[in-house]
Design a protein around this motif. Sequence first.
Motif, PDB file in Angstrom:
ATOM      1  N   CYS A 187       0.837  -1.211   0.000  1.00 27.19           N
ATOM      2  CA  CYS A 187       0.000   0.000   0.000  1.00 27.19           C
ATOM      3  C   CYS A 187       0.873   1.264   0.000  1.00 27.19           C
ATOM      4  O   CYS A 187       2.070   1.206   0.294  1.00 27.19           O
ATOM      5  N   CYS A 215       2.659   2.082   3.269  1.00 27.01           N
ATOM      6  CA  CYS A 215       3.865   1.300   3.512  1.00 27.01           C
ATOM      7  C   CYS A 215       5.042   1.813   2.674  1.00 27.01           C
ATOM      8  O   CYS A 215       6.184   1.782   3.126  1.00 27.01           O
ATOM      9  N   ARG A 269       6.271   4.494   4.691  1.00 23.71           N
ATOM     10  CA  ARG A 269       6.912   3.978   5.907  1.00 23.71           C
ATOM     11  C   ARG A 269       8.327   3.475   5.622  1.00 23.71           C
ATOM     12  O   ARG A 269       9.236   3.663   6.427  1.00 23.71           O
ATOM     13  N   CYS A 328       1.040  -2.828   9.535  1.00 21.98           N
ATOM     14  CA  CYS A 328       0.068  -2.345   8.543  1.00 21.98           C
ATOM     15  C   CYS A 328      -1.158  -3.253   8.535  1.00 21.98           C
ATOM     16  O   CYS A 328      -1.050  -4.468   8.636  1.00 21.98           O
ATOM     17  N   ALA A 368      -3.534  -3.029   6.028  1.00 17.95           N
ATOM     18  CA  ALA A 368      -4.072  -3.152   4.663  1.00 17.95           C
ATOM     19  C   ALA A 368      -3.998  -4.595   4.163  1.00 17.95           C
ATOM     20  O   ALA A 368      -2.980  -5.266   4.347  1.00 17.95           O
ATOM     21  N   CYS A 423      -1.088  -5.904   2.029  1.00 14.37           N
ATOM     22  CA  CYS A 423       0.236  -5.993   2.645  1.00 14.37           C
ATOM     23  C   CYS A 423       0.411  -7.259   3.482  1.00 14.37           C
ATOM     24  O   CYS A 423       1.545  -7.589   3.859  1.00 14.37           O
TER      25      CYS A 423
HETATM   26 ZN    ZN Z   1       0.677  -1.499   4.011  1.00 15.72          ZN
END
Ligand code: ZN
Length: 338
Positions: free
Chosen positions: A105, A108, A111, A122, A124, A127
């Motif tokens: 995502c 990320c 990140r 995460c 999502a 991920c």
């Molecule tokens: Zn993610």
Amino acid sequence: MRAYLEHGMHVLPKPVRLYSVGPIFRYERPEAGRYRQHTQFNVEAIGEQDPALDFEVISLALQFFEELGFSKYRLQLNSTGCPKCRPNYVSVLVDYYQDKRDVICDDCKRRLERNPLRVLDCKAEQCQPVIAGAPNIRDHLCEDCRTHFDQLLQYLDNAGIEYDINPRLVRGLDYYTKTVFEVWVQGIGSQNALCGGGRYDGLIEELGGPPTPGIGFGSGIERLVLTLQEQGIEVPPAPKPDVLLVHLGSEAKAEAVRLVSELRHKAVPALVTYGQKSLRAQLRDANRAGVQVAVIIGEEELQKGVVQLKWLDKGTQETVPREEAVQKLVDLFALKEA
Ligand SMILES: [Zn+2]
Ligand SMILES: [Zn+2]
């Protein structure tokens, strides 16, 4: 931690055990159970690096949740390493993500630039498979961090405390070290964290103090209350007063007001009726307040130095010398230190 430094608490015998309770504010989109202002209590133990202290703090959290009535909670545990071993793990993690950038995502992707450890928590969907295959920090801990973690696990095992080692449990800030933990219960649809905590051996130094290890946890009270409700856990009612002083006439009232104060000083939960009411009205108040005994003082009792003890549950009544009555009420109802 600032208060610890400011008030010179480093001279106290270590570990220094502290708690705090107060409002916390966050700049974030509010959602169910996450308010912009909430009340949090915190427990800290500062100045000791022994993993036995990690065990003490974790046990305290678990005992607290157990006493609140939670039963199906799980301790989630991990080590977040230290400044010696973490940078190596972070670079291994970033390497692993190198050829996965087009499936993760957007958060990320950001990140990975700013705070790579956070890719591990995460939420999502896309991920999840990537996280599942990610290298585990446990395989990259230095000798010191590994020994610390293993020792903690042994203390927990010895105490029969169950835990899940959760490699996704990480903290994004550099001052966090070694032990990270949360306590989870199954909420409606998702897991609720009842508390979060861990070591922050680098924090006091970062604030300008001498190198000082520390460990603690925080728990949001509004979230706790919501979770108690979700789980259908009854909060025990506030204790009721045991004794009501009932009086007839102004002199008797003066004595009742004095006596209620004496009883309270002796830790007997006691009330006195206010105003001037009939005996019947006052006994009705006693029943409504749920007290066990009404102490009745009228003109006659006042002159003789006695009181009437009317036991509301049994419906019996007895005349007792005043001092003897006080002793009896203390023996029966005085609150004891837990
Ligand atoms: Zn993610
Ligand atoms: Zn380390």
